[in-house]
Write a protein that holds these residues in place. Structure first.
Motif, PDB file in Angstrom:
ATOM      1  N   LEU A   1       0.844  -1.191   0.000  1.00 43.52           N
ATOM      2  CA  LEU A   1       0.000   0.000   0.000  1.00 43.52           C
ATOM      3  C   LEU A   1       0.881   1.244   0.000  1.00 43.52           C
ATOM      4  CD1 LEU A   1      -2.651  -1.135   2.624  1.00 43.52           C
ATOM      5  CD2 LEU A   1      -2.892  -1.126   0.152  1.00 43.52           C
ATOM      6  N   CYS A   2       0.326   2.349  -0.454  1.00 49.24           N
ATOM      7  CA  CYS A   2       1.060   3.598  -0.613  1.00 49.24           C
ATOM      8  C   CYS A   2       1.371   4.249   0.744  1.00 49.24           C
ATOM      9  CB  CYS A   2       0.237   4.554  -1.476  1.00 49.24           C
ATOM     10  SG  CYS A   2       1.132   6.020  -1.972  1.00 49.24           S
ATOM     11  N   VAL A   3       2.576   4.835   0.831  1.00 47.62           N
ATOM     12  CA  VAL A   3       3.017   5.571   2.017  1.00 47.62           C
ATOM     13  C   VAL A   3       3.553   6.908   1.538  1.00 47.62           C
ATOM     14  CG1 VAL A   3       4.641   5.616   3.946  1.00 47.62           C
ATOM     15  CG2 VAL A   3       3.668   3.456   3.214  1.00 47.62           C
ATOM     16  N   ILE A   4       3.172   8.001   2.217  1.00 49.24           N
ATOM     17  CA  ILE A   4       3.687   9.335   1.910  1.00 49.24           C
ATOM     18  C   ILE A   4       4.632   9.736   3.036  1.00 49.24           C
ATOM     19  CG2 ILE A   4       3.148  11.763   1.600  1.00 49.24           C
ATOM     20  CD1 ILE A   4       0.400  10.982   0.702  1.00 49.24           C
ATOM     21  N   THR A   5       5.826  10.212   2.672  1.00 47.02           N
ATOM     22  CA  THR A   5       6.778  10.740   3.638  1.00 47.02           C
ATOM     23  C   THR A   5       7.232  12.097   3.126  1.00 47.02           C
ATOM     24  OG1 THR A   5       7.534   8.494   4.078  1.00 47.02           O
ATOM     25  CG2 THR A   5       8.913  10.278   4.887  1.00 47.02           C
ATOM     26  N   CYS A   6       7.012  13.150   3.922  1.00 47.83           N
ATOM     27  CA  CYS A   6       7.397  14.500   3.518  1.00 47.83           C
ATOM     28  C   CYS A   6       8.606  14.942   4.331  1.00 47.83           C
ATOM     29  CB  CYS A   6       6.245  15.482   3.730  1.00 47.83           C
ATOM     30  SG  CYS A   6       6.699  17.183   3.313  1.00 47.83           S
ATOM     31  N   ASN A   7       9.675  15.315   3.646  1.00 50.95           N
ATOM     32  CA  ASN A   7      10.859  15.817   4.331  1.00 50.95           C
ATOM     33  C   ASN A   7      10.712  17.283   4.714  1.00 50.95           C
ATOM     34  OD1 ASN A   7      12.131  13.357   4.147  1.00 50.95           O
ATOM     35  ND2 ASN A   7      13.102  13.844   2.204  1.00 50.95           N
ATOM     36  N   GLY A   8       9.715  17.969   4.166  1.00 51.18           N
ATOM     37  CA  GLY A   8       9.498  19.373   4.478  1.00 51.18           C
ATOM     38  C   GLY A   8       8.869  19.580   5.854  1.00 51.18           C
ATOM     39  N   CYS A   9       7.843  18.767   6.174  1.00 51.94           N
ATOM     40  CA  CYS A   9       7.132  18.949   7.449  1.00 51.94           C
ATOM     41  C   CYS A   9       7.173  17.689   8.327  1.00 51.94           C
ATOM     42  CB  CYS A   9       5.685  19.350   7.193  1.00 51.94           C
ATOM     43  SG  CYS A   9       4.689  18.071   6.393  1.00 51.94           S
ATOM     44  N   ASN A  10       7.909  16.658   7.906  1.00 52.56           N
ATOM     45  CA  ASN A  10       8.031  15.384   8.629  1.00 52.56           C
ATOM     46  C   ASN A  10       6.709  14.644   8.752  1.00 52.56           C
ATOM     47  OD1 ASN A  10      10.816  15.589   9.002  1.00 52.56           O
ATOM     48  ND2 ASN A  10      10.542  16.862  10.809  1.00 52.56           N
ATOM     49  N   PHE A  11       5.824  14.819   7.785  1.00 54.03           N
ATOM     50  CA  PHE A  11       4.537  14.119   7.766  1.00 54.03           C
ATOM     51  C   PHE A  11       4.734  12.721   7.199  1.00 54.03           C
ATOM     52  CE2 PHE A  11       0.880  12.884   5.102  1.00 54.03           C
ATOM     53  CZ  PHE A  11      -0.065  12.725   6.090  1.00 54.03           C
ATOM     54  N   GLN A  12       4.019  11.755   7.781  1.00 54.51           N
ATOM     55  CA  GLN A  12       3.961  10.409   7.232  1.00 54.51           C
ATOM     56  C   GLN A  12       2.501  10.026   7.135  1.00 54.51           C
ATOM     57  OE1 GLN A  12       6.256   8.091  10.005  1.00 54.51           O
ATOM     58  NE2 GLN A  12       8.001   8.056   8.610  1.00 54.51           N
ATOM     59  N   GLY A  13       2.086   9.558   5.977  1.00 50.79           N
ATOM     60  CA  GLY A  13       0.709   9.125   5.770  1.00 50.79           C
ATOM     61  C   GLY A  13       0.703   7.721   5.204  1.00 50.79           C
ATOM     62  N   PHE A  14      -0.190   6.880   5.728  1.00 48.89           N
ATOM     63  CA  PHE A  14      -0.241   5.488   5.340  1.00 48.89           C
ATOM     64  C   PHE A  14      -1.621   5.127   4.824  1.00 48.89           C
ATOM     65  CE2 PHE A  14       2.702   6.059   8.808  1.00 48.89           C
ATOM     66  CZ  PHE A  14       3.832   5.401   8.375  1.00 48.89           C
ATOM     67  N   ALA A  15      -1.670   4.395   3.731  1.00 53.96           N
ATOM     68  CA  ALA A  15      -2.937   3.861   3.244  1.00 53.96           C
ATOM     69  C   ALA A  15      -3.224   2.588   4.038  1.00 53.96           C
ATOM     70  CB  ALA A  15      -2.835   3.548   1.760  1.00 53.96           C
ATOM     71  N   ARG A  16      -4.469   2.417   4.458  1.00 58.87           N
ATOM     72  CA  ARG A  16      -4.824   1.229   5.220  1.00 58.87           C
ATOM     73  C   ARG A  16      -5.868   0.382   4.520  1.00 58.87           C
ATOM     74  NH1 ARG A  16      -3.287   1.640  11.122  1.00 58.87           N
ATOM     75  NH2 ARG A  16      -1.876   3.383  11.069  1.00 58.87           N
ATOM     76  N   SER A  17      -6.302   0.819   3.353  1.00 57.81           N
ATOM     77  CA  SER A  17      -7.275   0.043   2.579  1.00 57.81           C
ATOM     78  C   SER A  17      -7.008   0.293   1.098  1.00 57.81           C
ATOM     79  CB  SER A  17      -8.700   0.456   2.934  1.00 57.81           C
ATOM     80  OG  SER A  17      -8.964   1.761   2.454  1.00 57.81           O
ATOM     81  N   GLU A  18      -7.659  -0.485   0.263  1.00 56.11           N
ATOM     82  CA  GLU A  18      -7.488  -0.314  -1.174  1.00 56.11           C
ATOM     83  C   GLU A  18      -7.993   1.061  -1.625  1.00 56.11           C
ATOM     84  OE1 GLU A  18      -5.890  -2.295  -3.319  1.00 56.11           O
ATOM     85  OE2 GLU A  18      -5.373  -3.566  -1.621  1.00 56.11           O
ATOM     86  N   ARG A  19      -9.080   1.530  -1.036  1.00 60.86           N
ATOM     87  CA  ARG A  19      -9.647   2.836  -1.417  1.00 60.86           C
ATOM     88  C   ARG A  19      -8.692   3.970  -1.055  1.00 60.86           C
ATOM     89  NH1 ARG A  19     -11.651   6.091  -4.762  1.00 60.86           N
ATOM     90  NH2 ARG A  19     -12.921   7.740  -3.916  1.00 60.86           N
ATOM     91  N   SER A  20      -8.146   3.950   0.169  1.00 59.72           N
ATOM     92  CA  SER A  20      -7.212   5.015   0.542  1.00 59.72           C
ATOM     93  C   SER A  20      -5.926   4.914  -0.272  1.00 59.72           C
ATOM     94  CB  SER A  20      -6.917   4.989   2.042  1.00 59.72           C
ATOM     95  OG  SER A  20      -6.321   3.767   2.421  1.00 59.72           O
ATOM     96  N   ASP A  21      -5.539   3.693  -0.672  1.00 58.90           N
ATOM     97  CA  ASP A  21      -4.370   3.522  -1.521  1.00 58.90           C
ATOM     98  C   ASP A  21      -4.604   4.185  -2.883  1.00 58.90           C
ATOM     99  OD1 ASP A  21      -1.717   2.214  -2.001  1.00 58.90           O
ATOM    100  OD2 ASP A  21      -2.889   1.216  -3.576  1.00 58.90           O
ATOM    101  N   GLU A  22      -5.793   4.017  -3.443  1.00 62.69           N
ATOM    102  CA  GLU A  22      -6.123   4.658  -4.721  1.00 62.69           C
ATOM    103  C   GLU A  22      -6.070   6.178  -4.595  1.00 62.69           C
ATOM    104  OE1 GLU A  22      -9.923   3.397  -6.117  1.00 62.69           O
ATOM    105  OE2 GLU A  22      -9.382   1.278  -6.043  1.00 62.69           O
TER     106      GLU A  22
END
Length: 102
Positions: free
Chosen positions: A29-50
């Motif tokens: 599943l998709c993971v977002i990591t931002c070096n600008g604000c140190n945000f991490q976002g994780f998809a936990r389902s197929e819909r959020s992955d899309e």
């Protein structure tokens, strides 16, 4: 730990920095990591992955390697940049009202 598979680079949904990296988690599943604000976002389902994958600019997606012996195609000349309007500041949140105030 295994190596992460990079999907692309794009804009952070939190701080709008162009430093966000989109990778795959161990579950694919998709993971977002931002070096600008140190945000991490994780998809936990197929819909959020899309939805997260839709945030990746199509031009930032990794391109397929050309076939061996293929002639490289020259890149088209970039179009002149259109004037963009000035960025509007985010609206300030309103102060919360206490539920005890009448």
């Amino acid at each position: 730990m295994g190596e992460s598979v990079k999907l692309g680079q794009g804009t952070c949904p939190v701080c709008r920095s162009p430093k966000a990296r989109y990778t795959l988690s161990g579950k694919g599943l998709c993971v977002i990591t931002c070096n600008g604000c140190n945000f991490q976002g994780f998809a936990r389902s197929e819909r959020s992955d899309e939805l997260l994958r839709d945030l990746i600019p199509k031009s930032a997606a990794p391109a397929a390697d050309p076939a061996p012996g293929a002639d490289p195609v020259p890149a088209p000349e970039p179009a002149p940049a259109a004037a963009t309007p000035a960025a509007q500041p985010y609206p300030q949140p309103q102060p919360r009202k206490s539920f005890l105030s009448w």
